[in-house]
Design a protein around this motif. Structure first.
Motif, short mmCIF file in Angstrom:
data_model
loop_
_atom_site.label_atom_id
_atom_site.label_comp_id
_atom_site.label_asym_id
_atom_site.label_seq_id
_atom_site.Cartn_x
_atom_site.Cartn_y
_atom_site.Cartn_z
N LEU A 1 30.56 -22.59 35.61
CA LEU A 1 29.13 -22.44 35.33
C LEU A 1 28.33 -21.94 36.53
CD1 LEU A 1 28.45 -25.51 33.06
CD2 LEU A 1 28.13 -23.12 32.47
N LEU A 2 28.57 -22.50 37.69
CA LEU A 2 27.74 -22.13 38.83
C LEU A 2 28.24 -20.91 39.58
CD1 LEU A 2 26.78 -25.62 40.22
CD2 LEU A 2 25.49 -24.11 38.73
N VAL A 3 29.53 -20.81 39.76
CA VAL A 3 30.07 -19.67 40.51
C VAL A 3 30.24 -18.46 39.59
CG1 VAL A 3 32.04 -18.89 41.89
CG2 VAL A 3 31.18 -21.22 42.15
N GLY A 4 30.55 -18.70 38.32
CA GLY A 4 30.80 -17.60 37.41
C GLY A 4 29.56 -16.93 36.85
N ILE A 5 28.40 -17.57 36.96
CA ILE A 5 27.17 -17.01 36.38
C ILE A 5 26.81 -15.65 36.97
CG2 ILE A 5 24.65 -17.37 36.26
CD1 ILE A 5 26.13 -18.89 34.16
N PRO A 6 26.86 -15.44 38.28
CA PRO A 6 26.52 -14.09 38.78
C PRO A 6 27.45 -13.00 38.24
CG PRO A 6 26.52 -15.66 40.58
CD PRO A 6 27.07 -16.38 39.39
N PHE A 7 28.69 -13.34 37.94
CA PHE A 7 29.62 -12.36 37.42
C PHE A 7 29.44 -12.14 35.92
CE2 PHE A 7 31.71 -14.34 41.09
CZ PHE A 7 31.78 -13.22 41.91
N ALA A 8 28.91 -13.13 35.23
CA ALA A 8 28.73 -13.05 33.78
C ALA A 8 27.32 -12.64 33.40
CB ALA A 8 29.07 -14.39 33.14
N ASN A 9 26.48 -12.33 34.35
CA ASN A 9 25.08 -12.02 34.08
C ASN A 9 24.95 -10.60 33.53
OD1 ASN A 9 22.37 -12.25 33.91
ND2 ASN A 9 21.99 -12.10 36.11
N ARG A 10 25.24 -10.46 32.26
CA ARG A 10 25.17 -9.17 31.57
C ARG A 10 24.43 -9.36 30.25
NH1 ARG A 10 26.81 -8.30 35.87
NH2 ARG A 10 28.79 -7.47 36.56
N MET A 11 23.67 -8.36 29.86
CA MET A 11 22.95 -8.43 28.59
C MET A 11 23.61 -7.56 27.53
SD MET A 11 20.43 -10.48 28.46
CE MET A 11 19.51 -9.90 27.07
N THR A 12 24.22 -6.47 27.92
CA THR A 12 24.67 -5.50 26.93
C THR A 12 25.86 -5.93 26.09
OG1 THR A 12 25.83 -4.34 28.69
CG2 THR A 12 23.67 -3.50 28.06
N PRO A 13 26.92 -6.51 26.63
CA PRO A 13 27.99 -6.90 25.70
C PRO A 13 27.58 -8.15 24.91
CG PRO A 13 28.62 -7.48 27.92
CD PRO A 13 27.32 -6.76 28.00
N TYR A 14 27.71 -8.06 23.60
CA TYR A 14 27.41 -9.19 22.74
C TYR A 14 28.72 -9.79 22.24
CZ TYR A 14 22.45 -8.19 22.59
OH TYR A 14 21.15 -8.02 22.93
N VAL A 15 28.81 -11.09 22.31
CA VAL A 15 29.99 -11.81 21.83
C VAL A 15 29.49 -12.82 20.81
CG1 VAL A 15 31.93 -13.26 22.48
CG2 VAL A 15 31.11 -11.53 24.08
N LEU A 16 30.00 -12.72 19.59
CA LEU A 16 29.58 -13.59 18.49
C LEU A 16 28.07 -13.53 18.28
CD1 LEU A 16 31.83 -16.70 19.24
CD2 LEU A 16 32.27 -14.86 17.61
N GLY A 17 27.48 -12.38 18.50
CA GLY A 17 26.05 -12.19 18.28
C GLY A 17 25.17 -12.70 19.40
N MET A 18 25.75 -13.16 20.50
CA MET A 18 24.98 -13.69 21.63
C MET A 18 25.17 -12.78 22.83
SD MET A 18 25.91 -17.74 21.52
CE MET A 18 27.65 -17.55 21.22
N PRO A 19 24.12 -12.67 23.68
CA PRO A 19 24.35 -11.98 24.95
C PRO A 19 25.45 -12.68 25.72
CG PRO A 19 22.01 -12.39 24.61
CD PRO A 19 22.75 -13.11 23.52
N PHE A 20 26.14 -11.95 26.56
CA PHE A 20 27.33 -12.48 27.22
C PHE A 20 27.02 -13.71 28.06
CE2 PHE A 20 30.65 -12.60 30.49
CZ PHE A 20 31.74 -12.74 29.65
#
Length: 66
Positions: free
Chosen positions: A15-34
């Motif tokens: 959650l804390l270390v991975g957030i900067p790497f997962a901070n994307r809006m364009t890919p949608y997974v299950l209808g949610m932003p990444f």
């Protein structure tokens, strides 16, 4: 400290270390932003990891709460 307790660090890292790497809006997974999907995924994984820790906790086995 038992090695099984190190599983509690995985949600912190995810959650804390991975957030900067997962901070994307364009890919949608299950209808949610990444980023939202990433947070929901770690909430579910945290529950699974805690269940694993509970199952293999040596203190619980010693006390007879099985």
């Amino acid at each position: 400290m038992k090695p099984i307790y190190f599983l509690a660090l995985l949600p912190f890292i995810g959650l804390l270390v991975g957030i900067p790497f997962a901070n994307r809006m364009t890919p949608y997974v299950l209808g949610m932003p990444f980023l939202l999907f990433w947070n929901v995924l770690w909430v579910v994984l945290t529950s699974i990891l805690l269940a694993i820790m509970y199952k293999f906790d040596p203190k619980r086995k010693e006390s007879g709460n099985e």
